[in-house]
Design a protein around this motif. Sequence first.
Motif, PDB file in Angstrom:
ATOM      1  N   ARG A 320     -13.514  11.557  -1.796  1.00 11.83           N
ATOM      2  CA  ARG A 320     -12.812  11.893  -2.905  1.00 11.83           C
ATOM      3  C   ARG A 320     -11.636  11.387  -3.657  1.00 11.83           C
ATOM      4  O   ARG A 320     -10.561  11.994  -2.853  1.00 11.83           O
ATOM      5  CB  ARG A 320     -13.390  13.365  -3.428  1.00 11.83           C
ATOM      6  CG  ARG A 320     -14.435  14.291  -3.482  1.00 11.83           C
ATOM      7  CD  ARG A 320     -14.588  16.070  -3.716  1.00 11.83           C
ATOM      8  NE  ARG A 320     -16.131  16.332  -3.722  1.00 11.83           N
ATOM      9  CZ  ARG A 320     -17.122  15.827  -5.054  1.00 11.83           C
ATOM     10  NH1 ARG A 320     -16.126  15.969  -5.581  1.00 11.83           N
ATOM     11  NH2 ARG A 320     -18.201  16.575  -4.804  1.00 11.83           N
ATOM     12  N   HIS A 321     -11.748  10.212  -3.662  1.00  6.98           N
ATOM     13  CA  HIS A 321     -10.100   9.880  -4.301  1.00  6.98           C
ATOM     14  C   HIS A 321     -10.159   8.542  -5.016  1.00  6.98           C
ATOM     15  O   HIS A 321     -10.333   7.899  -4.503  1.00  6.98           O
ATOM     16  CB  HIS A 321      -9.576   9.067  -2.296  1.00  6.98           C
ATOM     17  CG  HIS A 321      -8.403   8.813  -2.012  1.00  6.98           C
ATOM     18  ND1 HIS A 321      -7.699   8.209  -2.579  1.00  6.98           N
ATOM     19  CD2 HIS A 321      -6.992   9.676  -1.689  1.00  6.98           C
ATOM     20  CE1 HIS A 321      -6.606   8.363  -2.715  1.00  6.98           C
ATOM     21  NE2 HIS A 321      -6.225   9.360  -1.466  1.00  6.98           N
ATOM     22  N   ASP A 322     -10.369   9.245  -6.518  1.00  3.95           N
ATOM     23  CA  ASP A 322     -10.148   8.801  -8.150  1.00  3.95           C
ATOM     24  C   ASP A 322      -9.132   8.116  -8.182  1.00  3.95           C
ATOM     25  O   ASP A 322      -9.925   6.690  -9.014  1.00  3.95           O
ATOM     26  CB  ASP A 322     -10.091   9.746  -8.314  1.00  3.95           C
ATOM     27  CG  ASP A 322     -11.620  10.853  -8.671  1.00  3.95           C
ATOM     28  OD1 ASP A 322     -12.497  10.241  -7.736  1.00  3.95           O
ATOM     29  OD2 ASP A 322     -11.675  11.574  -9.292  1.00  3.95           O
ATOM     30  N   THR A 323      -8.348   7.539  -7.248  1.00  4.45           N
ATOM     31  CA  THR A 323      -7.329   6.097  -7.699  1.00  4.45           C
ATOM     32  C   THR A 323      -7.949   4.907  -6.640  1.00  4.45           C
ATOM     33  O   THR A 323      -6.731   4.451  -6.483  1.00  4.45           O
ATOM     34  CB  THR A 323      -5.570   6.912  -6.541  1.00  4.45           C
ATOM     35  OG1 THR A 323      -5.585   7.290  -5.680  1.00  4.45           O
ATOM     36  CG2 THR A 323      -5.503   7.946  -7.675  1.00  4.45           C
ATOM     37  N   SER A 324      -8.602   5.241  -5.524  1.00  5.90           N
ATOM     38  CA  SER A 324      -8.747   4.323  -4.545  1.00  5.90           C
ATOM     39  C   SER A 324     -10.696   3.420  -4.864  1.00  5.90           C
ATOM     40  O   SER A 324     -11.402   4.135  -5.057  1.00  5.90           O
ATOM     41  CB  SER A 324      -8.344   4.769  -3.258  1.00  5.90           C
ATOM     42  OG  SER A 324      -6.769   5.320  -2.636  1.00  5.90           O
ATOM     43  N   ALA A 339     -17.908   5.569   8.749  1.00  7.68           N
ATOM     44  CA  ALA A 339     -16.569   4.873   7.670  1.00  7.68           C
ATOM     45  C   ALA A 339     -16.483   3.861   6.804  1.00  7.68           C
ATOM     46  O   ALA A 339     -17.595   3.226   6.897  1.00  7.68           O
ATOM     47  CB  ALA A 339     -16.262   3.713   9.196  1.00  7.68           C
ATOM     48  N   PHE A 340     -15.937   3.471   6.446  1.00  7.25           N
ATOM     49  CA  PHE A 340     -15.844   2.666   5.412  1.00  7.25           C
ATOM     50  C   PHE A 340     -14.199   1.914   4.462  1.00  7.25           C
ATOM     51  O   PHE A 340     -13.295   2.291   5.443  1.00  7.25           O
ATOM     52  CB  PHE A 340     -16.395   3.601   4.051  1.00  7.25           C
ATOM     53  CG  PHE A 340     -14.723   4.994   3.930  1.00  7.25           C
ATOM     54  CD1 PHE A 340     -13.930   4.275   3.048  1.00  7.25           C
ATOM     55  CD2 PHE A 340     -14.869   5.383   4.972  1.00  7.25           C
ATOM     56  CE1 PHE A 340     -12.762   5.097   2.535  1.00  7.25           C
ATOM     57  CE2 PHE A 340     -14.038   6.580   3.876  1.00  7.25           C
ATOM     58  CZ  PHE A 340     -13.181   6.397   3.017  1.00  7.25           C
ATOM     59  N   GLU A 341     -14.259   1.142   3.977  1.00  7.99           N
ATOM     60  CA  GLU A 341     -13.596   0.292   3.429  1.00  7.99           C
ATOM     61  C   GLU A 341     -12.270   0.670   2.841  1.00  7.99           C
ATOM     62  O   GLU A 341     -12.962   0.915   1.674  1.00  7.99           O
ATOM     63  CB  GLU A 341     -13.089  -1.064   3.696  1.00  7.99           C
ATOM     64  CG  GLU A 341     -14.192  -1.439   2.326  1.00  7.99           C
ATOM     65  CD  GLU A 341     -14.824  -3.108   1.928  1.00  7.99           C
ATOM     66  OE1 GLU A 341     -14.900  -3.487   3.338  1.00  7.99           O
ATOM     67  OE2 GLU A 341     -14.609  -3.760   1.071  1.00  7.99           O
ATOM     68  N   SER A 342     -10.736   0.638   2.446  1.00  9.17           N
ATOM     69  CA  SER A 342     -10.387   1.113   1.031  1.00  9.17           C
ATOM     70  C   SER A 342      -9.041   0.927   0.658  1.00  9.17           C
ATOM     71  O   SER A 342      -8.586   0.059   1.467  1.00  9.17           O
ATOM     72  CB  SER A 342     -10.682   2.703   1.437  1.00  9.17           C
ATOM     73  OG  SER A 342      -9.704   3.676  -0.188  1.00  9.17           O
ATOM     74  N   HIS A 343      -9.389   0.520  -0.869  1.00 10.86           N
ATOM     75  CA  HIS A 343      -7.395  -0.562  -1.376  1.00 10.86           C
ATOM     76  C   HIS A 343      -7.493   1.072  -2.714  1.00 10.86           C
ATOM     77  O   HIS A 343      -7.973   1.055  -2.757  1.00 10.86           O
ATOM     78  CB  HIS A 343      -7.660  -1.336  -0.649  1.00 10.86           C
ATOM     79  CG  HIS A 343      -8.369  -1.992  -2.106  1.00 10.86           C
ATOM     80  ND1 HIS A 343      -9.630  -3.037  -1.858  1.00 10.86           N
ATOM     81  CD2 HIS A 343      -8.675  -2.283  -3.240  1.00 10.86           C
ATOM     82  CE1 HIS A 343     -10.198  -3.177  -2.503  1.00 10.86           C
ATOM     83  NE2 HIS A 343      -9.841  -3.015  -4.009  1.00 10.86           N
ATOM     84  N   PRO A 344      -5.751   1.052  -2.435  1.00  9.55           N
ATOM     85  CA  PRO A 344      -5.349   1.513  -3.764  1.00  9.55           C
ATOM     86  C   PRO A 344      -5.828   0.308  -5.380  1.00  9.55           C
ATOM     87  O   PRO A 344      -6.104  -0.745  -5.391  1.00  9.55           O
ATOM     88  CB  PRO A 344      -4.137   1.611  -3.823  1.00  9.55           C
ATOM     89  CG  PRO A 344      -3.290   1.557  -1.728  1.00  9.55           C
ATOM     90  CD  PRO A 344      -4.569   0.779  -2.051  1.00  9.55           C
ATOM     91  N   GLY A 345      -6.583   0.795  -6.029  1.00  8.68           N
ATOM     92  CA  GLY A 345      -6.769   0.826  -7.458  1.00  8.68           C
ATOM     93  C   GLY A 345      -7.793   0.115  -7.154  1.00  8.68           C
ATOM     94  O   GLY A 345      -8.779  -0.249  -6.491  1.00  8.68           O
TER      95      GLY A 345
END
Length: 361
Positions: A320-324, A339-345
Motif C-alpha cells: 500500500r504505497h500509492d506513489t510507487s 520480495a518485489f521491485e519498486s520505484h517512485p512514480g
Amino acid sequence: MRSRPLTALLAAAVLLTACEAGSDSGSDSGSGPGDREDPRPPRSAGPRPETRRDGAELLHRPAGRASAQNPAFSPDGTSLLFTVFHDGYNAGAAALRTLPLGGARRQAPRTLLDESDRAAVNLPGTSWNPSAGVVFASDRAGRDEVWVLRPGGRPERVTEHDDDTGYLEPSFSPDGRWIAFQESRESQEGQESQESTESEDGTGGDGSLWKVRRDGTGRTKLVDGPATRTDNRQPNWSPAGDRLVFQRRREGTDEWRLYVMDADGGGLRELPVRGEGEHTDPSWSPDGKWVVFSSTAGGLDLPQIFAVPVTGGRPVRVTRHDTSYDGAPSWSPDGKWIAFESHPGGEDRPSALWRVPAPRR
C-alpha cells in the motif's frame, strides 16, 4: 520487470556461492572498473533497514542509475537472485547478482554473471533450482536464448534458434528437468517487441510459450501466440510441477490478465480476479494455493502487489504505497515474505528491491 525446500538445498546454496565468488574474481566479467554499479551496500546500511508505512523494508538500492529488478528467492530462502540493469530500468547491459539475506547487518550483493554489453536476465519466481542452478535469458551468443548456470559451473546454453524472435523469461520445473519460456518478436535493436504483430495471413498476436528439457531436447510449444491472436508471457511453474501461471493479453488490447494451464499445455483457463485492472508478473505461493502478482486492481494509478487464490476471487492487497510502482513479486519458500521491485512514480526509473510480510492465508 523487463517485458523484453533442507540439507540438499543448503548444499546447493553453498555450491552456488562458490560460483559467485569465482565470478567476482573476474572470470565471468567483461566490465572494467568504474563502468558498473558499485555492489557494496549503501552507507546507510545497518541493523535497522529503511521501511515504508505499509511495512515493506528495503533490501537493496543500487548506486547511480543502475536498476535492481526481478527478485527470486534461493531454494532455501537465504538469498535473492536478481537482475541489475546498468543504465536504468530495463536499459542497457544487465548482470545477475545474489543478495544474502539475514544477519545483523545488510550484506553486499555478489556478482554471479556480468558481461560487458550483454544482458543476462532472470524471471521472478522459479528461476533458481536446488539441483539445476539458475536459469536465465541472455544475448551472450548474439540473440536472446535460454541459459543455465549450474552450481559451481559456467553458463550452459539450452536453446538455439535462428529466426527473429527472442527466448525470454525462463523458469524451472520443481525437479529441474524442464524449463518453460516465452518466445517474443524482437525489434531491429534486439529488444523485445511491445506491440502485437500481424502476419501475412491476417493472424495476429505475439508471445508464444514453450517448454524444453534442461539438456535442450524435447522443445514443445504450449501456447501459440500468433495462431490464437494473443500475447503470452512470464510462465512460472507451480510448486507441484503440474501447472503454469502466466500473463496474457489479446491482440489489439493492453489489458493483461492471468491464466493457468497444465504443464502439457492443456486445461487453459483464466484465473478470475475480481475488480478491474491490469494484472501482470504472476508467481506462486510455496503451497501452490495462491498466486502473487502486480496489479492496478480497484482503479489504482500505479501497480501494487496483490495475492489471489489459484481458484480466483477477490484479491488481497499486499503493498500500500500509492506513489510507487511495485512489481515483479516472488514468495519466499517459508511463506513469510514477498520480495518485489519498486520505484517512485509511474516513469521507468531505477528500481530497488524490497520485501513485505506475506498475507495470512
